[in-house]
Design a protein around this motif. Structure first.
Motif: not given
Length: 123
Positions: A111-123
């Motif tokens: 979940a931490a990995q996914r959350a950090v990835a989601q926070l770094g996502w750019q459209p």
């Protein structure tokens, strides 16, 4: 959205004497409500995100269930562009990573990995 506002403003900010069970249930409820976009928009306000960050950093966040549900909420809320922008400006990723290191739990790590990835996502 009124219930989400109450939850974000009154239930998630940890008050002294709240047990980890109450906190975990509040996070779980917030995460489940934030599956819908209107709730994400309500949570995208900086003051509410600051409450979330403070609650994640509170001593009750050493419970596996609190951390799991908190990460689910972060993951869902960070799908909102305004929320993600603010969360990055206050370095939510470091809070997530710090909490992930508190407990060695497979779900928390993922979940931490996914959350950090989601926070770094750019459209």
């Amino acid at each position: 959205a009124g219930f989400v506002e109450w939850l974000a403003d009154d239930a998630i900010p940890v008050k002294s004497g709240m047990s980890w069970r109450v906190v975990a249930k509040a996070w779980a409820l917030l995460a489940s409500l934030c599956i819908r976009n209107p709730a994400k928009a309500v949570m995208a306000e900086p003051a509410r995100l600051d409450n979330m960050k403070a609650a994640l950093q509170h001593k009750t966040a050493d419970s596996v269930l609190v951390i799991r549900h908190g990460f689910q909420a972060v993951l869902l809320i960070s799908e909102h562009p305004k929320a993600r922008e603010y969360m990055n400006s206050v370095d939510f990723a470091s809070v997530v990573n710090d909490l992930a290191n508190v407990r060695k739990d497979e779900f928390i790590s993922k979940a931490a990995q996914r959350a950090v990835a989601q926070l770094g996502w750019q459209p």
